[in-house]
Write a protein that holds these residues in place. Sequence first.
Motif, PDB file in Angstrom:
ATOM      1  N   VAL A 158       0.845  -1.205   0.000  1.00 45.47           N
ATOM      2  CA  VAL A 158       0.000   0.000   0.000  1.00 45.47           C
ATOM      3  C   VAL A 158       0.878   1.252   0.000  1.00 45.47           C
ATOM      4  O   VAL A 158       0.617   2.218  -0.742  1.00 45.47           O
ATOM      5  CB  VAL A 158      -0.940  -0.010   1.219  1.00 45.47           C
ATOM      6  N   TYR A 159       1.907   1.257   0.801  1.00 45.85           N
ATOM      7  CA  TYR A 159       2.816   2.412   0.843  1.00 45.85           C
ATOM      8  C   TYR A 159       3.474   2.633  -0.521  1.00 45.85           C
ATOM      9  O   TYR A 159       3.536   3.769  -1.019  1.00 45.85           O
ATOM     10  CB  TYR A 159       3.883   2.208   1.917  1.00 45.85           C
ATOM     11  N   ARG A 160       3.963   1.556  -1.128  1.00 44.85           N
ATOM     12  CA  ARG A 160       4.649   1.693  -2.423  1.00 44.85           C
ATOM     13  C   ARG A 160       3.725   2.222  -3.516  1.00 44.85           C
ATOM     14  O   ARG A 160       4.182   2.836  -4.477  1.00 44.85           O
ATOM     15  CB  ARG A 160       5.235   0.344  -2.848  1.00 44.85           C
ATOM     16  N   ASN A 161       2.434   1.971  -3.373  1.00 39.92           N
ATOM     17  CA  ASN A 161       1.483   2.363  -4.416  1.00 39.92           C
ATOM     18  C   ASN A 161       0.768   3.683  -4.129  1.00 39.92           C
ATOM     19  O   ASN A 161      -0.200   4.030  -4.816  1.00 39.92           O
ATOM     20  CB  ASN A 161       0.446   1.245  -4.612  1.00 39.92           C
ATOM     21  N   LEU A 162       1.233   4.414  -3.133  1.00 42.54           N
ATOM     22  CA  LEU A 162       0.634   5.722  -2.872  1.00 42.54           C
ATOM     23  C   LEU A 162       0.867   6.659  -4.054  1.00 42.54           C
ATOM     24  O   LEU A 162       1.941   6.658  -4.667  1.00 42.54           O
ATOM     25  CB  LEU A 162       1.233   6.338  -1.611  1.00 42.54           C
ATOM     26  N   GLY A 163      -0.165   7.436  -4.354  1.00 42.22           N
ATOM     27  CA  GLY A 163      -0.025   8.401  -5.430  1.00 42.22           C
ATOM     28  C   GLY A 163       0.676   9.665  -4.962  1.00 42.22           C
ATOM     29  O   GLY A 163       0.910   9.873  -3.757  1.00 42.22           O
ATOM     30  N   ALA A 164       1.010  10.507  -5.911  1.00 42.15           N
ATOM     31  CA  ALA A 164       1.653  11.789  -5.581  1.00 42.15           C
ATOM     32  C   ALA A 164       0.720  12.608  -4.693  1.00 42.15           C
ATOM     33  O   ALA A 164      -0.473  12.749  -4.975  1.00 42.15           O
ATOM     34  CB  ALA A 164       1.981  12.557  -6.854  1.00 42.15           C
ATOM     35  N   GLY A 165       1.252  13.107  -3.609  1.00 41.39           N
ATOM     36  CA  GLY A 165       0.467  13.937  -2.704  1.00 41.39           C
ATOM     37  C   GLY A 165      -0.397  13.160  -1.741  1.00 41.39           C
ATOM     38  O   GLY A 165      -1.176  13.752  -0.991  1.00 41.39           O
ATOM     39  N   GLU A 166      -0.312  11.821  -1.764  1.00 39.76           N
ATOM     40  CA  GLU A 166      -1.125  11.018  -0.861  1.00 39.76           C
ATOM     41  C   GLU A 166      -0.338  10.643   0.394  1.00 39.76           C
ATOM     42  O   GLU A 166       0.875  10.417   0.344  1.00 39.76           O
ATOM     43  CB  GLU A 166      -1.603   9.736  -1.548  1.00 39.76           C
ATOM     44  N   SER A 167      -1.059  10.533   1.487  1.00 38.24           N
ATOM     45  CA  SER A 167      -0.509  10.039   2.747  1.00 38.24           C
ATOM     46  C   SER A 167      -1.404   8.904   3.226  1.00 38.24           C
ATOM     47  O   SER A 167      -2.546   8.747   2.765  1.00 38.24           O
ATOM     48  CB  SER A 167      -0.466  11.153   3.801  1.00 38.24           C
ATOM     49  N   VAL A 168      -0.905   8.099   4.179  1.00 36.14           N
ATOM     50  CA  VAL A 168      -1.660   6.954   4.638  1.00 36.14           C
ATOM     51  C   VAL A 168      -1.615   6.869   6.156  1.00 36.14           C
ATOM     52  O   VAL A 168      -0.581   7.109   6.783  1.00 36.14           O
ATOM     53  CB  VAL A 168      -1.133   5.640   4.012  1.00 36.14           C
ATOM     54  N   VAL A 169      -2.783   6.521   6.720  1.00 38.24           N
ATOM     55  CA  VAL A 169      -2.869   6.176   8.137  1.00 38.24           C
ATOM     56  C   VAL A 169      -3.237   4.703   8.215  1.00 38.24           C
ATOM     57  O   VAL A 169      -4.307   4.297   7.722  1.00 38.24           O
ATOM     58  CB  VAL A 169      -3.921   7.020   8.873  1.00 38.24           C
ATOM     59  N   PHE A 170      -2.358   3.896   8.785  1.00 39.15           N
ATOM     60  CA  PHE A 170      -2.643   2.484   8.992  1.00 39.15           C
ATOM     61  C   PHE A 170      -3.299   2.325  10.370  1.00 39.15           C
ATOM     62  O   PHE A 170      -2.655   2.529  11.401  1.00 39.15           O
ATOM     63  CB  PHE A 170      -1.364   1.650   8.941  1.00 39.15           C
ATOM     64  N   VAL A 171      -4.586   2.000  10.359  1.00 42.12           N
ATOM     65  CA  VAL A 171      -5.306   1.754  11.606  1.00 42.12           C
ATOM     66  C   VAL A 171      -5.289   0.245  11.826  1.00 42.12           C
ATOM     67  O   VAL A 171      -5.998  -0.499  11.131  1.00 42.12           O
ATOM     68  CB  VAL A 171      -6.745   2.284  11.548  1.00 42.12           C
ATOM     69  N   LEU A 172      -4.460  -0.198  12.765  1.00 34.11           N
ATOM     70  CA  LEU A 172      -4.215  -1.630  12.935  1.00 34.11           C
ATOM     71  C   LEU A 172      -4.559  -2.098  14.340  1.00 34.11           C
ATOM     72  O   LEU A 172      -4.491  -1.330  15.310  1.00 34.11           O
ATOM     73  CB  LEU A 172      -2.740  -1.955  12.673  1.00 34.11           C
ATOM     74  N   ARG A 173      -4.884  -3.364  14.426  1.00 34.54           N
ATOM     75  CA  ARG A 173      -4.981  -4.012  15.723  1.00 34.54           C
ATOM     76  C   ARG A 173      -3.563  -4.187  16.263  1.00 34.54           C
ATOM     77  O   ARG A 173      -2.603  -4.350  15.495  1.00 34.54           O
ATOM     78  CB  ARG A 173      -5.664  -5.371  15.580  1.00 34.54           C
ATOM     79  N   HIS A 174      -3.420  -4.155  17.568  1.00 35.53           N
ATOM     80  CA  HIS A 174      -2.110  -4.352  18.197  1.00 35.53           C
ATOM     81  C   HIS A 174      -1.524  -5.722  17.847  1.00 35.53           C
ATOM     82  O   HIS A 174      -2.219  -6.598  17.296  1.00 35.53           O
ATOM     83  CB  HIS A 174      -2.238  -4.214  19.720  1.00 35.53           C
ATOM     84  N   ALA A 175      -0.268  -5.951  18.188  1.00 38.73           N
ATOM     85  CA  ALA A 175       0.389  -7.239  17.974  1.00 38.73           C
ATOM     86  C   ALA A 175      -0.086  -8.247  19.026  1.00 38.73           C
ATOM     87  O   ALA A 175      -0.920  -7.936  19.891  1.00 38.73           O
ATOM     88  CB  ALA A 175       1.898  -7.063  18.031  1.00 38.73           C
ATOM     89  N   GLU A 176       0.430  -9.455  18.946  1.00 38.79           N
ATOM     90  CA  GLU A 176      -0.011 -10.541  19.836  1.00 38.79           C
ATOM     91  C   GLU A 176       0.176 -10.160  21.304  1.00 38.79           C
ATOM     92  O   GLU A 176       1.252  -9.725  21.716  1.00 38.79           O
ATOM     93  CB  GLU A 176       0.783 -11.809  19.532  1.00 38.79           C
ATOM     94  N   ARG A 177      -0.878 -10.362  22.101  1.00 40.12           N
ATOM     95  CA  ARG A 177      -0.865  -9.967  23.512  1.00 40.12           C
ATOM     96  C   ARG A 177      -0.801 -11.198  24.411  1.00 40.12           C
ATOM     97  O   ARG A 177      -1.001 -12.333  23.980  1.00 40.12           O
ATOM     98  CB  ARG A 177      -2.116  -9.164  23.840  1.00 40.12           C
TER      99      ARG A 177
END
Length: 737
Positions: free
Chosen positions: A532-551
């Motif tokens: 997803v990061y590699r395919n960002l267009g010009a002027g685009e930013s990304v917020v990855f809303v993720l579940r935490h790692a293994e607890r």
Amino acid sequence: MYRLAFLIFLSALFVACGDDSSNFTPSGNDDEIPNSADSQNGSSGSQNEVSGNSSIGEVVPGPVISDDPPVEDSTVVSDSDDLPKCTSENQGEAMMVASENAIYFCYEGEWVTGVVEDIGVSCENGSLIAGMRMPLDTVSSMFGYDTVSGEFVYRRQDVSVVGIAEKGPFRFGTSVKVVELDSMNRMADSDRIHETCVVTADGSYGFDAFDVVSPYVRVEAEGYYKNELTGGLSSELIKLRNVTDLTERDSVNVNILTHIDAVVVMKLAEQGGFNTPIRMLKEQSLKKVLYAFGIKIEGFNDDLFMQGQGGMFGPGTSAVSKISDEVNLFDGDEFSAALLAVSVMLQRHGSGQEMLLFADSIAQKVANTGNWDDWTSRAHLADWLMSLDINGDFEKIRKNVASWKLGDVPDFEKHLRNFWTKELKFPECNASTDGMVSHISESQSSLFGCDYRDTTKTKLRFTCDAELGRWRAATDIEKDTVGLGADTSKYDGAIRPGVINKDKNYIYETSTGKWRVATSNDIMDFSDVADVYRNLGAGESVVFVLRHAERTNETGSKGHLTDNGKAQAKSVGAKFSGVGRIYFAYSGYTRTLETCEGIADGAGQGSINPDVLDGLDGEWYVKSGDPSIIELSSWAYRGVPAGNFYDLEDRTKELVSDYILANRSKLQKVNFYISHDRMVLPLAVYASQKKVDLRYFDEQGNRNWVNFLAGAAIIFDNAGNVRYVPVRGLESGVMKL
């Protein structure tokens, strides 16, 4: 003792089938096949065939008939111009000219035809040779000599025996013998033998007139034949026989039915003390043979099927009268169809001597018990015939036989299909069973399944197609959607893994009331965060809303990540090494903070001071109460139960507006918001337009839950345009609870 043996058998069956040994044969709501014997090399093949996947439109593993090219008959040419030069080296050889349907002989330097009577012929090893006459009697015999009168006593004189020798039609050059049998010596061979050759293209033969001391004879035909399975010539010489009575008969065919029938006739004669004329036994014998192969001909042997035991039936009650001597492939009646069907069946064990051994073993069973009661062999034959059928090889056989141009091809297929479906325990296919989908429940079959879902040996399943009037291989969707939930558990857009093909998914549409194959338009996979990061267009930013790692097992706000969870977070961060500064936010829970720190460490960010965002606490979509995770996943897809939750779309847009777009002054090119599964699951469902499969509520579905470090990418540009992508940081976006 017998009770103990039975219990041992049941125990073995239970172990083989596991706890659920039920034979479930459900109805549909609207596939591996045994490798056959190498049927053209005379090989008996394995009794433990291995199957593969099958469905209509797929190629069932084989070869079923043979991948080898058919044996070409080198004695046939298209036209007389194609004949080789006649020299001393090929003197006496015979060739068939197909365009004329005539046999030519190389004789004294030229090819000649129509001269059999003039130059004489003999046959040896399946070949016709010109210039040598076949003697009428091959030995000087004293059989039938009356020492009182000093003369031979003949039962009939000037007998002109004619007939057809066929498996497929025997080739010219086939030798045919009549051996007189001594009725005073338990039908032992006498030394009176009469011989001729097949000199035609259709296997027909005729003897010069001869006298017989005994009307009881064995007729033998030995040669090569046209192979109905391959379309070529048989790979070996074979010898077929017929035991018959010439008292009132001159026409005697030799075929695979007479071959098996001969053993049965001799047994019946023995049981009668050799006092019953053979002609009185022939019809009873043919009835038994056809019964053994499950072939019922109305008015002829249907009484046998009503009694269910061939050995109990007596002669003389049929509306239709027939003996095997009278049957040939192209008479156009039910007996022709039966002959071709049995002929095909016996090639389960090749086209040569192994086939004859198979035929002889069946003949002995029928002679001794009245039926062929070798249930294992019957089941393996049924497996093979089923393979031929679903591979389309019945049609190939029909075309091969039609190519001989000797007459209409009889309806042999119905007998083959009747045999394999009955032996493999399928019910009759009719209007009442139309659409039924079933597995092979015959335990002797190499494709046996303990129950419908058992794919240990094969994924092949069958459906009754009433329009075709027969069972056929079920398509993937037919066999995979059997029993996919009662009406109350199905809903529009329900996605279920296939019952048989677990790697296939199906989606339910209420508009049609049917399941269909799920496509990429129905199911979306999670994209890797790095992609997803590699395919960002010009002027685009990304917020990855993720579940935490293994607890750990501590689910409160102070619960930590496991060591594995810390490693997971670091591995995700490593995908963003060198991207520059990354913004982090978390829910305030220790495990979400540790996830941010692990990602930062992996990305080489050093020490970080992430923000706590109230919207990431995991209950973002919950309006009231404490709904279960089942209720949460159901609401995300179906909107029910609605009372405890906000509107999915409105609440998601509120999240983007209040916590992303309003926070742009702090955000970077890459940003991580670490939250919890109860928030991330609905967000991923929304991001994929309900195409990721996180339907934990669906007890008959895959029951996936959102994996650690999975969620949604919220991508935005300077103009405030927003798009969504479901994402994963690990190998999969889903997990099983």
